[in-house]
Design an enzyme around this catalytic site. Structure first.
Site, short mmCIF file in Angstrom:
data_model
loop_
_atom_site.label_atom_id
_atom_site.label_comp_id
_atom_site.label_asym_id
_atom_site.label_seq_id
_atom_site.Cartn_x
_atom_site.Cartn_y
_atom_site.Cartn_z
N SER A 115 -29.22 -0.69 -18.81
CA SER A 115 -30.14 0.22 -18.12
C SER A 115 -29.94 0.09 -16.62
O SER A 115 -29.29 -0.84 -16.14
CB SER A 115 -31.58 -0.12 -18.48
OG SER A 115 -31.96 -1.32 -17.83
N LYS A 116 -30.53 1.03 -15.91
CA LYS A 116 -30.43 1.00 -14.45
C LYS A 116 -31.05 -0.28 -13.90
O LYS A 116 -30.59 -0.84 -12.91
CB LYS A 116 -31.13 2.23 -13.88
CG LYS A 116 -30.98 2.33 -12.39
CD LYS A 116 -31.39 3.65 -11.85
CE LYS A 116 -32.29 3.53 -10.64
NZ LYS A 116 -31.97 2.44 -9.73
N ARG A 117 -32.08 -0.76 -14.59
CA ARG A 117 -32.74 -1.98 -14.13
C ARG A 117 -31.79 -3.19 -14.15
O ARG A 117 -31.87 -4.07 -13.30
CB ARG A 117 -34.00 -2.28 -14.95
CG ARG A 117 -35.27 -2.07 -14.13
CD ARG A 117 -36.51 -2.20 -14.97
NE ARG A 117 -36.59 -1.11 -15.95
CZ ARG A 117 -36.78 -1.28 -17.25
NH1 ARG A 117 -36.91 -2.50 -17.75
NH2 ARG A 117 -36.87 -0.24 -18.05
N GLY A 151 -28.68 -3.07 -13.52
CA GLY A 151 -27.87 -2.92 -12.31
C GLY A 151 -28.63 -3.43 -11.09
O GLY A 151 -28.09 -4.16 -10.26
N ASP A 152 -29.91 -3.04 -10.98
CA ASP A 152 -30.72 -3.48 -9.84
C ASP A 152 -30.86 -4.99 -9.84
O ASP A 152 -30.77 -5.65 -8.80
CB ASP A 152 -32.10 -2.82 -9.89
CG ASP A 152 -32.02 -1.30 -9.78
OD1 ASP A 152 -30.96 -0.82 -9.32
OD2 ASP A 152 -32.98 -0.61 -10.16
#
Ligand code: GLU
Length: 507
Positions: free
Chosen positions: A262-264, A266-267
């Site tokens: 998920s994008k999270r 990546g963050d």
């Protein structure tokens, strides 16, 4: 196997930035089409007006262009099967919905959201299907005149697909072989909504795949549950003979732990999940992209290609687009999820940075240099790059590694000073300045090295001690490439100025 022409499509919905999983789907379609001399089509599936995000379509097109994934037909490319944006194909869908209605394969339903909610409350695990449809407000129950009257009065309705229960549906999948479903798990899916006069994803997807003569549907695993419905729709239209072959790609998994990327993640771990930087038009939230983070498109392509496929042990994993096309086999894709090892992505980028034309890298680096208010030439930047790229994995790291070539040190790393600077250093530098002053402005690397080493030897100094101080004066720290490559690039005057500055500051 049929001799059908290979035609594939990438069919994103413009609901935001293109996720790295979508990049892989596009890439596999492209590799497959190229490997078979087929066609690749870009179709924009924008029938869900609620989820439409302005700028997303342009973002998708720009991303794929950057990556070198090209289309033969589609939005922004044109072609004989257009329009390729689904919102521009309303009449086509309406005619196909009518066809199913007339054949009794679909029906009109007037149930309001409140009525549906009431059913969900009163019937456990309510599903709009063969077991419940006759207790609902639809054209199977209402008299024909009543249906006509409600439509005339402008009551909103949907068209639902009539799914026969207890039928076995087998989906032939190139990656998963046979996947079997029981039709009873399906509800009577909505195919069309009068409210916006638009079909739903399922209908538009099938109709377009048929009309655009798609031979293979290659898409993410998340669409596998839709595939039995799609098979039933092909049958209802009588298109079984030209039904595309399916290939559902494995999930992309988190770099660590379980579950899908998920994008999270990546963050949290510091890597982009989008090809290009994306600014959410509603919230203004900025998400990083591989391009802006200093990745080369060929590195991202190579990395993403190996998420769920590999060419077999006997092949090198470093592959250009042409080599990927040559080796790619859809039936060699794995069913199991592919872990998103972003460190591997950095490794690929490092590899491609070493191979790339320095002038090209210089053009990519120039904006970062200008941001610092520095005036320089591309050819100087290219020479710096040749010296520092071995230590760099991304374009910004080229700057981090090479900034001292553009900016003379104003301060010196304290630890290095404590360790390397000696009371005699000042005399060494003065002698070195005298020696270099007799040279030309160019300080050819080998010649200067011989000259300086001779002086050190005849003066009976410690080579290591002098060199460490010299490096400190040039770089401001104890890092950087070969000293005489540095001085060759800086030139005589700048080298001397740095030695003088070090004497002034460190005395
Ligand atoms: N519009 C769907 C998506 O956004 C397409 C799925 C498919 O390829 O059938 O991914």
């Amino acid at each position: 196997m049929s001799q059908r022409r290979v035609r594939v499509r990438f069919a994103p919905s413009p609901t935001g930035a293109l996720h790295i999983g979508g990049v892989r789907t596009a890439l596999y379609n492209y590799l497959f089409a190229q490997a078979h001399g087929g066609d690749m089509i870009l179709r924009i599936e924008d029938t869900d007006s609620q989820r439409f995000v302005p700028g997303a379509e342009e973002y998708i097109i720009e991303s794929l262009e950057w990556l070198g994934i090209k289309f033969d037909e589609g939005v922004s490319y044109g072609g004989p099967h257009g329009p390729y944006r689904q919102s521009e194909r309303r009449e086509i869908y309406r005619a196909h919905v009518d066809q199913l209605l007339q054949a009794g394969r679909a029906y009109i339903a007037f149930d309001t959201p409140e009525e549906l909610e009431a059913k969900r409350q009163s019937i456990p695990n309510f599903q709009y299907d063969a077991s419940t449809r006759l207790s609902m407000r639809n054209s199977l129950v209402l008299a024909a005149e009543e249906v006509e009257r409600l439509i005339q009065e402008g009551e909103q309705y949907v068209v639902r697909f009539k799914v026969e229960p207890n039928e076995e549906i087998i989906v032939q999948d190139i990656i998963r072989s046979e996947v079997s479903f029981n039709s009873s798990i399906l509800d009577d899916k909505v195919l069309y909504k009068s409210a916006d006069d638009l079909p739903t994803y399922h209908l538009a997807n099938i109709v377009d795949d048929h009309l655009m003569q798609i031979s293979h549907v290659i898409r993410g695993e998340e669409w596998l549950p839709s595939s039995p419905l799609h098979v039933l729709l092909y049958r209802a239209f009588g298109w079984e003979d030209t039904m595309p072959q399916f290939a559902h790609l494995p999930l992309l998994l988190k770099p660590d732990g379980n579950g899908k990327l998920s994008k999270r993640d990546g963050d949290r771990l510091g890597f982009p999940v989008f090809p290009l930087r994306w600014v959410d038009p509603k919230t203004g939230e900025v998400s990083s992209g591989y391009r802006e983070s200093g990745y080369l498109p060929e590195a991202l392509v190579n990395f993403v290609a190996l998420l769920g496929w590999n060419p077999g042990n006997e092949h090198d994993e470093v592959m250009s687009m042409q080599e990927l096309i040559h080796h790619f086999k859809l039936d060699k894709c794995s069913k199991a999820g592919a872990r998103f090892d972003y460190q591997k992505g950095r490794w690929f980028n490092h590899h491609y940075l070493q191979q790339a034309d320095p002038e090209r890298l210089a053009r990519l680096l120039m904006p970062l240099i200008r941001e610092q208010g520095i005036e320089t030439t591309e050819s100087y930047a290219a020479r710096v790059i040749e010296l520092v790229r071995e230590r760099s994995q991304t374009i910004p790291e080229l700057w981090e590694q090479g900034s001292f070539f553009f900016l003379a040190p104003t301060s010196y790393d304290e630890k290095t000073v404590a360790k390397r600077w000696r009371p005699e250093s000042k005399q060494w530098f003065e002698a070195l300045i005298a020696l270099l002053s007799q040279q030309g402005e160019q300080l050819p690397s080998l010649e200067t090295e011989t000259l300086v080493k001779q002086w050190i030897e005849t003066s009976e100094l410690s080579l290591g001690a002098v060199m460490n101080c010299f490096r400190l004066a040039l770089v401001g720290a104890s890092r950087g490439p070969h000293i005489f490559d540095i001085t060759a690039l800086l030139g005589r005057d700048e080298t001397i100025a740095r030695l003088q500055h070090a004497i002034q500051v460190l005395g």
